[in-house]
Write a protein that holds these residues in place. Sequence first.
Motif, PDB file in Angstrom:
ATOM      1  N   LEU A 154      -5.844   3.731   0.950  1.00  0.00           N
ATOM      2  CA  LEU A 154      -6.031   2.753   2.022  1.00  0.00           C
ATOM      3  C   LEU A 154      -6.855   3.409   3.117  1.00  0.00           C
ATOM      4  O   LEU A 154      -6.511   4.482   3.598  1.00  0.00           O
ATOM      5  N   GLU A 155      -7.942   2.761   3.499  1.00  0.00           N
ATOM      6  CA  GLU A 155      -8.806   3.284   4.557  1.00  0.00           C
ATOM      7  C   GLU A 155      -8.997   2.226   5.638  1.00  0.00           C
ATOM      8  O   GLU A 155      -9.367   1.085   5.346  1.00  0.00           O
ATOM      9  N   ILE A 156      -8.738   2.623   6.867  1.00  0.00           N
ATOM     10  CA  ILE A 156      -8.964   1.767   8.026  1.00  0.00           C
ATOM     11  C   ILE A 156     -10.089   2.404   8.815  1.00  0.00           C
ATOM     12  O   ILE A 156      -9.939   3.497   9.358  1.00  0.00           O
ATOM     13  N   LYS A 157     -11.235   1.736   8.829  1.00  0.00           N
ATOM     14  CA  LYS A 157     -12.455   2.329   9.364  1.00  0.00           C
ATOM     15  C   LYS A 157     -12.901   1.638  10.654  1.00  0.00           C
ATOM     16  O   LYS A 157     -13.373   0.496  10.629  1.00  0.00           O
ATOM     17  N   ASP A 158     -12.722   2.331  11.773  1.00  0.00           N
ATOM     18  CA  ASP A 158     -13.213   1.892  13.083  1.00  0.00           C
ATOM     19  C   ASP A 158     -12.857   0.431  13.372  1.00  0.00           C
ATOM     20  O   ASP A 158     -13.698  -0.364  13.785  1.00  0.00           O
ATOM     21  N   ASP A 172      -8.029   0.833  -2.330  1.00  0.00           N
ATOM     22  CA  ASP A 172      -8.370   1.324  -3.672  1.00  0.00           C
ATOM     23  C   ASP A 172      -9.862   1.165  -3.960  1.00  0.00           C
ATOM     24  O   ASP A 172     -10.273   0.729  -5.035  1.00  0.00           O
ATOM     25  N   GLY A 173     -10.672   1.508  -2.958  1.00  0.00           N
ATOM     26  CA  GLY A 173     -12.118   1.458  -3.116  1.00  0.00           C
ATOM     27  C   GLY A 173     -12.740   0.093  -2.906  1.00  0.00           C
ATOM     28  O   GLY A 173     -13.971  -0.034  -2.908  1.00  0.00           O
ATOM     29  N   GLY A 191      13.128  -7.487  -2.068  1.00  0.00           N
ATOM     30  CA  GLY A 191      13.023  -7.780  -3.497  1.00  0.00           C
ATOM     31  C   GLY A 191      11.913  -8.755  -3.802  1.00  0.00           C
ATOM     32  O   GLY A 191      11.193  -8.598  -4.797  1.00  0.00           O
ATOM     33  N   ARG A 192      11.736  -9.732  -2.934  1.00  0.00           N
ATOM     34  CA  ARG A 192      10.673 -10.721  -3.141  1.00  0.00           C
ATOM     35  C   ARG A 192       9.294 -10.062  -3.072  1.00  0.00           C
ATOM     36  O   ARG A 192       8.368 -10.439  -3.785  1.00  0.00           O
ATOM     37  N   ALA A 193       9.172  -9.053  -2.197  1.00  0.00           N
ATOM     38  CA  ALA A 193       7.904  -8.317  -2.115  1.00  0.00           C
ATOM     39  C   ALA A 193       7.744  -7.374  -3.304  1.00  0.00           C
ATOM     40  O   ALA A 193       6.672  -7.280  -3.909  1.00  0.00           O
ATOM     41  N   LEU A 194       8.823  -6.688  -3.659  1.00  0.00           N
ATOM     42  CA  LEU A 194       8.773  -5.675  -4.700  1.00  0.00           C
ATOM     43  C   LEU A 194       8.467  -6.255  -6.072  1.00  0.00           C
ATOM     44  O   LEU A 194       7.767  -5.637  -6.881  1.00  0.00           O
ATOM     45  N   VAL A 195       8.958  -7.455  -6.356  1.00  0.00           N
ATOM     46  CA  VAL A 195       8.816  -8.029  -7.691  1.00  0.00           C
ATOM     47  C   VAL A 195       7.356  -8.289  -8.053  1.00  0.00           C
ATOM     48  O   VAL A 195       6.982  -8.307  -9.218  1.00  0.00           O
ATOM     49  N   ARG A 196       6.519  -8.425  -7.043  1.00  0.00           N
ATOM     50  CA  ARG A 196       5.096  -8.705  -7.294  1.00  0.00           C
ATOM     51  C   ARG A 196       4.312  -7.468  -7.698  1.00  0.00           C
ATOM     52  O   ARG A 196       3.196  -7.564  -8.179  1.00  0.00           O
ATOM     53  N   GLN A 197       4.876  -6.293  -7.431  1.00  0.00           N
ATOM     54  CA  GLN A 197       4.192  -5.027  -7.680  1.00  0.00           C
ATOM     55  C   GLN A 197       2.790  -5.022  -7.059  1.00  0.00           C
ATOM     56  O   GLN A 197       1.786  -4.807  -7.739  1.00  0.00           O
ATOM     57  N   PRO A 198       2.710  -5.249  -5.746  1.00  0.00           N
ATOM     58  CA  PRO A 198       1.404  -5.293  -5.066  1.00  0.00           C
ATOM     59  C   PRO A 198       0.808  -3.910  -4.894  1.00  0.00           C
ATOM     60  O   PRO A 198       1.477  -2.891  -5.107  1.00  0.00           O
ATOM     61  N   ARG A 199      -0.433  -3.870  -4.461  1.00  0.00           N
ATOM     62  CA  ARG A 199      -1.086  -2.585  -4.203  1.00  0.00           C
ATOM     63  C   ARG A 199      -0.527  -1.915  -2.953  1.00  0.00           C
ATOM     64  O   ARG A 199      -0.429  -0.689  -2.886  1.00  0.00           O
ATOM     65  N   VAL A 200      -0.181  -2.737  -1.950  1.00  0.00           N
ATOM     66  CA  VAL A 200       0.312  -2.208  -0.674  1.00  0.00           C
ATOM     67  C   VAL A 200       1.452  -3.088  -0.173  1.00  0.00           C
ATOM     68  O   VAL A 200       1.371  -4.317  -0.234  1.00  0.00           O
TER      69      VAL A 200
END
Length: 368
Positions: free
Chosen positions: A4-8, A63-64, A145-154
């Motif tokens: 994860l990149e947060i740029k300016d 992730d790029g 659990g509702r967030a975890l079940v999706r297996q998101p990137r972040v």
Amino acid sequence: MSFLEIKDIRKKIGNVEILKGINIDLEKGGFLVLVGPSGCGKSTLLNAIAGLLPPSSGDIVIDGQVVTDLHPSKRDIAMVFQSYALYPNMTVEENIAFALEMRGVDKAAREAAVKQVAKTLQIEHLLKRRPSQLSGGQRQRVAMGRALVRQPRVFLFDEPLSNLDAKLRVEVRAEIKALHQNTHATIVYVTHDQIEAMTLASKIVVLKEGTVQQVGAPSEIYNRPANLFVADFMGSPAMNMLKGNVVSSDGAQAIALFGNENVKVAMPPSVTKSLADGKEIILGLRPEAITDTGLLDPQVRSVAQIEADVTMVEPTGSDTFVTGRLDGASFTARTRADVHVSVGQKFPFAFNLDKAVVFDPETTGRID
């Protein structure tokens, strides 16, 4: 390589600049905590990562992939709010499975995913209940659990423990930490509670008025604060800030505390450069670095013993916090629980200078 990149990142609302050029990077599987006082911009930054509040300028890369202009639904991010945001007419099982259902995941796969998540969060016995039948801590686990079940990137957490009582906060905080250790998820977590930040993070970002004050591991933030704001904000009780002046003593530099040359301590080992005699400085010492002589680490290289008046004694069970006063200035020491000390007496405090940091009162920055 950063995941994860947060740029300016900058964000203006009207004529007010909320975020002022934020640059942060986080490795895959890292736990980033954004911490700072109310109004510092941490929730605004989280919403920018989520896509709920587009930045005025700058880029967000996951992730790029540059996601700055992507709709929130296309960023593969899951968010956990402080208000839980559960559907009251659905059971726990239905709440957790809802995102998968919207994505067209078949029933068998949904049930298997919900079962696995429920086992991870230890809420299997709650699956048939509705949110109104749950405690605050249980509702927060369901939201997770509702967030975890999706297996998101972040995963994004927006002050998820602020609605819980003190005991539940400790319990759910431990569950979030265990969740991260077991899943190796990439997490960005917002809080104003520095204890949460210290216990959960692999990397902490301290924010003030829309600017980054310091980025680092919890131990670095705590032991080597970059400036007076970070030193004061991180830690409970706060770091002691003792005013002093640089003086020469026996061919070496020392610090005359409170401008009193009769109360001198050696220059801490953390200061590697020579300072001008007479220069005003601030000596920073955590309460645990000021203690009674019986609790002092025998490995300490540089220690000063200073006698001061005791103005307050606060037993906490495991130890005792003692407030000392010298030349009109107060400091807090952490002593043994069974130390014999009382208000009004003079007490010999041991200052562990190995753990001291020195700040420039003009720039507020740390002097190395």
